[in-house]
Design a protein around this motif. Structure first.
Motif, PDB file in Angstrom:
ATOM      1  N   ALA A  15       0.840  -1.196   0.000  1.00  2.00           N
ATOM      2  CA  ALA A  15       0.000   0.000   0.000  1.00  2.00           C
ATOM      3  C   ALA A  15       0.876   1.247   0.000  1.00  2.00           C
ATOM      4  N   LEU A  16       0.743   2.042  -1.054  1.00  2.00           N
ATOM      5  CA  LEU A  16       1.490   3.288  -1.159  1.00  2.00           C
ATOM      6  C   LEU A  16       0.669   4.394  -0.520  1.00  2.00           C
ATOM      7  N   VAL A  17       1.274   5.118   0.415  1.00  2.00           N
ATOM      8  CA  VAL A  17       0.600   6.201   1.108  1.00  2.00           C
ATOM      9  C   VAL A  17       1.420   7.473   0.935  1.00  2.00           C
ATOM     10  N   GLY A  18       0.751   8.615   1.109  1.00  2.00           N
ATOM     11  CA  GLY A  18       1.430   9.897   1.006  1.00  2.00           C
ATOM     12  C   GLY A  18       0.479  10.951   0.487  1.00  2.00           C
ATOM     13  N   LEU A  19       0.961  12.166   0.435  1.00  2.00           N
ATOM     14  CA  LEU A  19       0.141  13.282  -0.012  1.00  2.00           C
ATOM     15  C   LEU A  19      -0.250  13.145  -1.477  1.00  2.00           C
ATOM     16  N   MET A  20      -1.338  13.805  -1.840  1.00  2.00           N
ATOM     17  CA  MET A  20      -1.728  13.875  -3.244  1.00  2.00           C
ATOM     18  C   MET A  20      -0.580  14.465  -4.048  1.00  2.00           C
ATOM     19  N   GLY A  21      -0.407  13.962  -5.266  1.00  2.00           N
ATOM     20  CA  GLY A  21       0.612  14.511  -6.153  1.00  2.00           C
ATOM     21  C   GLY A  21       2.001  13.956  -5.966  1.00  2.00           C
ATOM     22  N   VAL A  22       2.184  13.065  -4.996  1.00  2.00           N
ATOM     23  CA  VAL A  22       3.516  12.521  -4.760  1.00  2.00           C
ATOM     24  C   VAL A  22       3.877  11.441  -5.785  1.00  2.00           C
ATOM     25  N   GLY A  23       2.869  10.916  -6.508  1.00  2.00           N
ATOM     26  CA  GLY A  23       3.132   9.937  -7.560  1.00  2.00           C
ATOM     27  C   GLY A  23       2.700   8.526  -7.235  1.00  2.00           C
ATOM     28  N   LYS A  24       1.824   8.356  -6.268  1.00  2.00           N
ATOM     29  CA  LYS A  24       1.415   7.006  -5.863  1.00  2.00           C
ATOM     30  C   LYS A  24       0.813   6.209  -7.022  1.00  2.00           C
ATOM     31  N   SER A  25      -0.041   6.832  -7.814  1.00  2.00           N
ATOM     32  CA  SER A  25      -0.702   6.108  -8.910  1.00  2.00           C
ATOM     33  C   SER A  25       0.278   5.756 -10.021  1.00  2.00           C
ATOM     34  N   THR A  26       1.053   6.720 -10.452  1.00  2.00           N
ATOM     35  CA  THR A  26       1.998   6.485 -11.554  1.00  2.00           C
ATOM     36  C   THR A  26       3.073   5.493 -11.143  1.00  2.00           C
ATOM     37  N   VAL A  27       3.668   5.714  -9.994  1.00  2.00           N
ATOM     38  CA  VAL A  27       4.717   4.814  -9.515  1.00  2.00           C
ATOM     39  C   VAL A  27       4.112   3.452  -9.183  1.00  2.00           C
ATOM     40  N   GLY A  28       2.906   3.445  -8.616  1.00  2.00           N
ATOM     41  CA  GLY A  28       2.254   2.189  -8.261  1.00  2.00           C
ATOM     42  C   GLY A  28       2.035   1.280  -9.456  1.00  2.00           C
ATOM     43  N   ARG A  29       1.590   1.859 -10.577  1.00  2.00           N
ATOM     44  CA  ARG A  29       1.407   1.045 -11.797  1.00  2.00           C
ATOM     45  C   ARG A  29       2.725   0.402 -12.212  1.00  2.00           C
ATOM     46  N   ARG A  76     -12.333  -3.527   1.291  1.00  2.00           N
ATOM     47  CA  ARG A  76     -12.476  -4.555   0.252  1.00  2.00           C
ATOM     48  C   ARG A  76     -11.124  -4.869  -0.391  1.00  2.00           C
ATOM     49  N   LEU A  77     -10.365  -3.841  -0.705  1.00  2.00           N
ATOM     50  CA  LEU A  77      -9.073  -4.049  -1.370  1.00  2.00           C
ATOM     51  C   LEU A  77      -8.047  -4.668  -0.433  1.00  2.00           C
ATOM     52  N   LEU A  78      -8.012  -4.218   0.806  1.00  2.00           N
ATOM     53  CA  LEU A  78      -7.025  -4.731   1.762  1.00  2.00           C
ATOM     54  C   LEU A  78      -7.349  -6.144   2.238  1.00  2.00           C
ATOM     55  N   GLU A  79      -8.605  -6.548   2.130  1.00  2.00           N
ATOM     56  CA  GLU A  79      -8.970  -7.918   2.511  1.00  2.00           C
ATOM     57  C   GLU A  79      -8.944  -8.862   1.319  1.00  2.00           C
ATOM     58  N   GLY A  80      -8.668  -8.334   0.135  1.00  2.00           N
ATOM     59  CA  GLY A  80      -8.629  -9.143  -1.075  1.00  2.00           C
ATOM     60  C   GLY A  80      -7.242  -9.691  -1.371  1.00  2.00           C
ATOM     61  N   PRO A  81      -7.084 -10.211  -2.580  1.00  2.00           N
ATOM     62  CA  PRO A  81      -5.791 -10.775  -2.987  1.00  2.00           C
ATOM     63  C   PRO A  81      -4.684  -9.716  -2.990  1.00  2.00           C
ATOM     64  N   ARG A  82      -3.458 -10.182  -2.880  1.00  2.00           N
ATOM     65  CA  ARG A  82      -2.280  -9.306  -2.859  1.00  2.00           C
ATOM     66  C   ARG A  82      -2.214  -8.461  -4.135  1.00  2.00           C
ATOM     67  N   LEU A  83      -1.886  -7.189  -3.959  1.00  2.00           N
ATOM     68  CA  LEU A  83      -1.735  -6.276  -5.083  1.00  2.00           C
ATOM     69  C   LEU A  83      -0.917  -5.078  -4.646  1.00  2.00           C
ATOM     70  N   VAL A  84      -0.641  -4.189  -5.587  1.00  2.00           N
ATOM     71  CA  VAL A  84      -0.057  -2.890  -5.267  1.00  2.00           C
ATOM     72  C   VAL A  84      -1.222  -1.913  -5.261  1.00  2.00           C
ATOM     73  N   LEU A  85      -1.365  -1.172  -4.169  1.00  2.00           N
ATOM     74  CA  LEU A  85      -2.501  -0.282  -3.967  1.00  2.00           C
ATOM     75  C   LEU A  85      -2.026   1.152  -3.788  1.00  2.00           C
ATOM     76  N   ALA A  86      -2.461   2.029  -4.672  1.00  2.00           N
ATOM     77  CA  ALA A  86      -2.220   3.460  -4.508  1.00  2.00           C
ATOM     78  C   ALA A  86      -3.400   4.015  -3.724  1.00  2.00           C
ATOM     79  N   THR A  87      -3.166   4.387  -2.480  1.00  2.00           N
ATOM     80  CA  THR A  87      -4.247   4.887  -1.646  1.00  2.00           C
ATOM     81  C   THR A  87      -4.448   6.378  -1.887  1.00  2.00           C
ATOM     82  N   GLY A  88      -5.625   6.861  -1.554  1.00  2.00           N
ATOM     83  CA  GLY A  88      -5.844   8.295  -1.555  1.00  2.00           C
ATOM     84  C   GLY A  88      -5.058   8.906  -0.407  1.00  2.00           C
ATOM     85  N   GLY A  89      -4.741  10.191  -0.525  1.00  2.00           N
ATOM     86  CA  GLY A  89      -3.921  10.842   0.482  1.00  2.00           C
ATOM     87  C   GLY A  89      -4.487  10.796   1.887  1.00  2.00           C
TER      88      GLY A  89
END
Length: 185
Positions: A15-29, A76-89
């Motif tokens: 789970a990637l956490v941090g402020l908006m705009g730090v790149g969680k979605s882009t880096v997470g993909r 739902r996502l955290l109780e599901g199968p393993r993945l890389v998750l970009a969380t909201g800030g």
């Protein structure tokens, strides 16, 4: 779940956490591709569940309803199968979500200096918490409130100024050091 029943680190969602705009979605993909895992973007999952954009949820239902929906989607996502998750800030601010992250995820605080983030978020007017406000000042206020919570993450990776590939590599190395991914990755 007791500690003896805890999910082994190498089997947990990242789970990637941090402020908006730090790149969680882009880096997470990119991180998900590198690790051969599925990827989920918390905001996209919330939009799909609600049938409206994050901006529309804030505008028509308010931040409280958004946060309640966010908590349901994170569960739902955290109780599901393993993945890389970009969380909201703000996802990690919810105590229940934070507890789920502690037991089901390896959390990575993606940290960058506020000036860099402000430059990134100023490029698009899609963030409800910034609408009509000075981005840097708003980010300072958010950082003051959120950094102590982000500081509970399992690992912290500074990602400012570098290319996305550098951020992915830094995260992979941090995860390896904590036994959350195999050393051959």
């Amino acid at each position: 779940m007791t500690d003896s029943e805890a999910i082994p680190l190498h089997q947990r969602t990242i789970a990637l956490v941090g402020l908006m705009g730090v790149g969680k979605s882009t880096v997470g993909r990119r991180l998900a591709r590198r690790l051969g895992l599925p990827f989920a973007d918390g905001d996209i999952e919330i939009e799909a569940a609600a049938g409206m954009t994050v901006s529309d949820i804030f505008a028509s239902l308010g931040e409280g309803d958004f946060r309640a929906g966010e908590a349901r989607v994170m569960r739902r996502l955290l109780e599901g199968p393993r993945l890389v998750l970009a969380t909201g800030g703000g996802a990690m601010l919810n105590a229940e979500t934070r507890a789920l992250m502690k037991t089901n995820a390896m959390t990575v605080w993606m940290r960058a200096d506020l000036e860099t983030i402000a430059q990134r978020v100023a490029r698009r007017d899609t963030r409800p918490l910034l609408r009509g406000k000075d981005p840097l000042e708003t980010l300072r206020t958010l950082a003051e409130a959120r950094y102590p919570v982000y500081g509970e993450a399992d690992v912290t990776v500074d990602v400012a100024g570098g290319a996305h590939a550098q951020a992915v590599e830094a995260i992979v190395q941090a995860l390896k050091a904590h036994g959350a991914v195999e050393a051959k990755t």
